[in-house]
Design a protein around this motif. Structure first.
Motif, PDB file in Angstrom:
ATOM      1  N   GLY A 122       0.800  -1.211   0.000  1.00  0.00           N
ATOM      2  CA  GLY A 122       0.000   0.000   0.000  1.00  0.00           C
ATOM      3  C   GLY A 122       0.838   1.270   0.000  1.00  0.00           C
ATOM      4  N   GLY A 123       2.040   1.167  -0.537  1.00  0.00           N
ATOM      5  CA  GLY A 123       2.928   2.321  -0.602  1.00  0.00           C
ATOM      6  C   GLY A 123       3.799   2.517   0.619  1.00  0.00           C
ATOM      7  N   LEU A 124       3.729   1.599   1.563  1.00  0.00           N
ATOM      8  CA  LEU A 124       4.584   1.700   2.749  1.00  0.00           C
ATOM      9  C   LEU A 124       5.968   1.123   2.473  1.00  0.00           C
ATOM     10  CD1 LEU A 124       2.126   0.455   5.517  1.00  0.00           C
ATOM     11  CD2 LEU A 124       2.880   2.799   5.117  1.00  0.00           C
ATOM     12  N   PRO A 125       6.996   1.660   3.124  1.00  0.00           N
ATOM     13  CA  PRO A 125       8.297   0.995   3.059  1.00  0.00           C
ATOM     14  C   PRO A 125       8.251  -0.262   3.931  1.00  0.00           C
ATOM     15  CG  PRO A 125       8.450   3.035   4.330  1.00  0.00           C
ATOM     16  CD  PRO A 125       7.048   2.930   3.815  1.00  0.00           C
ATOM     17  N   LEU A 126       9.118  -1.208   3.654  1.00  0.00           N
ATOM     18  CA  LEU A 126       9.128  -2.454   4.418  1.00  0.00           C
ATOM     19  C   LEU A 126       9.276  -2.212   5.911  1.00  0.00           C
ATOM     20  CD1 LEU A 126      11.429  -4.651   2.143  1.00  0.00           C
ATOM     21  CD2 LEU A 126       8.958  -4.824   2.402  1.00  0.00           C
ATOM     22  N   SER A 127      10.093  -1.241   6.275  1.00  0.00           N
ATOM     23  CA  SER A 127      10.352  -0.983   7.688  1.00  0.00           C
ATOM     24  C   SER A 127       9.120  -0.507   8.450  1.00  0.00           C
ATOM     25  CB  SER A 127      11.479   0.039   7.837  1.00  0.00           C
ATOM     26  OG  SER A 127      11.103   1.264   7.242  1.00  0.00           O
ATOM     27  N   LEU A 128       8.110   0.003   7.756  1.00  0.00           N
ATOM     28  CA  LEU A 128       6.902   0.487   8.430  1.00  0.00           C
ATOM     29  C   LEU A 128       5.734  -0.477   8.321  1.00  0.00           C
ATOM     30  CD1 LEU A 128       6.954   4.260   7.432  1.00  0.00           C
ATOM     31  CD2 LEU A 128       7.757   3.182   9.545  1.00  0.00           C
ATOM     32  N   ALA A 129       5.970  -1.663   7.810  1.00  0.00           N
ATOM     33  CA  ALA A 129       4.874  -2.605   7.615  1.00  0.00           C
ATOM     34  C   ALA A 129       5.168  -3.954   8.249  1.00  0.00           C
ATOM     35  CB  ALA A 129       4.610  -2.763   6.117  1.00  0.00           C
ATOM     36  N   PRO A 130       5.553  -3.999   9.531  1.00  0.00           N
ATOM     37  CA  PRO A 130       5.810  -5.300  10.150  1.00  0.00           C
ATOM     38  C   PRO A 130       4.508  -6.021  10.501  1.00  0.00           C
ATOM     39  CG  PRO A 130       6.121  -3.594  11.758  1.00  0.00           C
ATOM     40  CD  PRO A 130       5.802  -2.910  10.438  1.00  0.00           C
TER      41      PRO A 130
ATOM     42  N   VAL B 276      10.058  -8.795   9.118  1.00  0.00           N
ATOM     43  CA  VAL B 276      10.327  -7.588   8.343  1.00  0.00           C
ATOM     44  C   VAL B 276       9.901  -7.843   6.910  1.00  0.00           C
ATOM     45  CG1 VAL B 276      12.122  -6.073   7.451  1.00  0.00           C
ATOM     46  CG2 VAL B 276      12.227  -6.880   9.809  1.00  0.00           C
ATOM     47  N   GLY B 277       9.228  -6.894   6.326  1.00  0.00           N
ATOM     48  CA  GLY B 277       8.822  -7.019   4.938  1.00  0.00           C
ATOM     49  C   GLY B 277       7.416  -7.535   4.748  1.00  0.00           C
ATOM     50  N   CYS B 278       6.739  -7.830   5.841  1.00  0.00           N
ATOM     51  CA  CYS B 278       5.369  -8.292   5.722  1.00  0.00           C
ATOM     52  C   CYS B 278       4.423  -7.105   5.745  1.00  0.00           C
ATOM     53  CB  CYS B 278       5.017  -9.222   6.875  1.00  0.00           C
ATOM     54  SG  CYS B 278       6.054 -10.671   6.920  1.00  0.00           S
ATOM     55  N   GLY B 279       3.294  -7.270   5.112  1.00  0.00           N
ATOM     56  CA  GLY B 279       2.320  -6.195   5.088  1.00  0.00           C
ATOM     57  C   GLY B 279       1.482  -6.192   6.352  1.00  0.00           C
ATOM     58  N   VAL B 280       0.731  -5.155   6.529  1.00  0.00           N
ATOM     59  CA  VAL B 280      -0.163  -5.083   7.674  1.00  0.00           C
ATOM     60  C   VAL B 280      -1.543  -5.560   7.260  1.00  0.00           C
ATOM     61  CG1 VAL B 280       1.098  -3.267   8.858  1.00  0.00           C
ATOM     62  CG2 VAL B 280      -0.641  -2.645   7.213  1.00  0.00           C
ATOM     63  N   SER B 281      -2.299  -6.068   8.209  1.00  0.00           N
ATOM     64  CA  SER B 281      -3.552  -6.741   7.878  1.00  0.00           C
ATOM     65  C   SER B 281      -4.574  -5.833   7.211  1.00  0.00           C
ATOM     66  CB  SER B 281      -4.154  -7.374   9.131  1.00  0.00           C
ATOM     67  OG  SER B 281      -4.379  -6.381  10.100  1.00  0.00           O
ATOM     68  N   ASP B 282      -4.592  -4.526   7.521  1.00  0.00           N
ATOM     69  CA  ASP B 282      -5.601  -3.667   6.904  1.00  0.00           C
ATOM     70  C   ASP B 282      -5.323  -3.434   5.421  1.00  0.00           C
ATOM     71  OD1 ASP B 282      -4.556  -0.313   7.872  1.00  0.00           O
ATOM     72  OD2 ASP B 282      -3.385  -2.091   7.402  1.00  0.00           O
ATOM     73  N   LEU B 283      -4.162  -3.901   4.932  1.00  0.00           N
ATOM     74  CA  LEU B 283      -3.896  -3.828   3.500  1.00  0.00           C
ATOM     75  C   LEU B 283      -4.382  -5.084   2.780  1.00  0.00           C
ATOM     76  CD1 LEU B 283      -0.312  -2.333   3.534  1.00  0.00           C
ATOM     77  CD2 LEU B 283      -2.444  -1.164   3.073  1.00  0.00           C
TER      78      LEU B 283
END
Length: 114
Positions: free
Chosen positions: A84-92, A97-104
């Motif tokens: 969703g346009g996030l860098p990997l470091s902001l989507a744990p 590391v590198g996983c998306g967040v559930s709301d995406l």
């Protein structure tokens, strides 16, 4: 190690010696099927378009120096469309590391169910 069928992988005695010395078994993808390289092909494309082709290098030394920080940038600041346009470091997610967040709507992480 799985590689494509590039001349360097098939015929380089130095490459073959290094692979053998490390005890690595080399396998090749089916000719003309780059998608079999998995994540390597997309990474190479991104590296070319977002790093290599965006600047002019006057020497191999300059190119090497410019490449050194790029993997860190890619992992911590570069925006990723699947996230969703996030860098990997902001989507744990689930401590990976590198996983998306559930709301995406991402339900898999590195091949593991999350």
């Amino acid at each position: 190690m799985i590689t494509d069928n590039a001349f360097a992988y098939r015929h380089s005695t130095d490459f073959h010696a290094a692979v053998t010395a490390l005890g690595i078994q080399q396998r090749f993808i089916k000719p003309h099927c780059p998608w079999q390289n998995g994540k390597v092909e997309p990474f190479n494309r991104i590296l070319q378009t977002e790093w290599a082709y965006r600047q002019i290098f006057t020497s191999n030394t300059a190119r090497t120096q410019a490449l050194a920080p790029w993997p860190q940038f890619s992992s911590t600041q570069r925006r990723h469309t699947p996230l969703g346009g996030l860098p990997l470091s902001l989507a744990p997610l689930a401590g990976h590391v590198g996983c998306g967040v559930s709301d995406l709507g991402l339900t898999r992480c590195g091949g593991l169910q999350t």
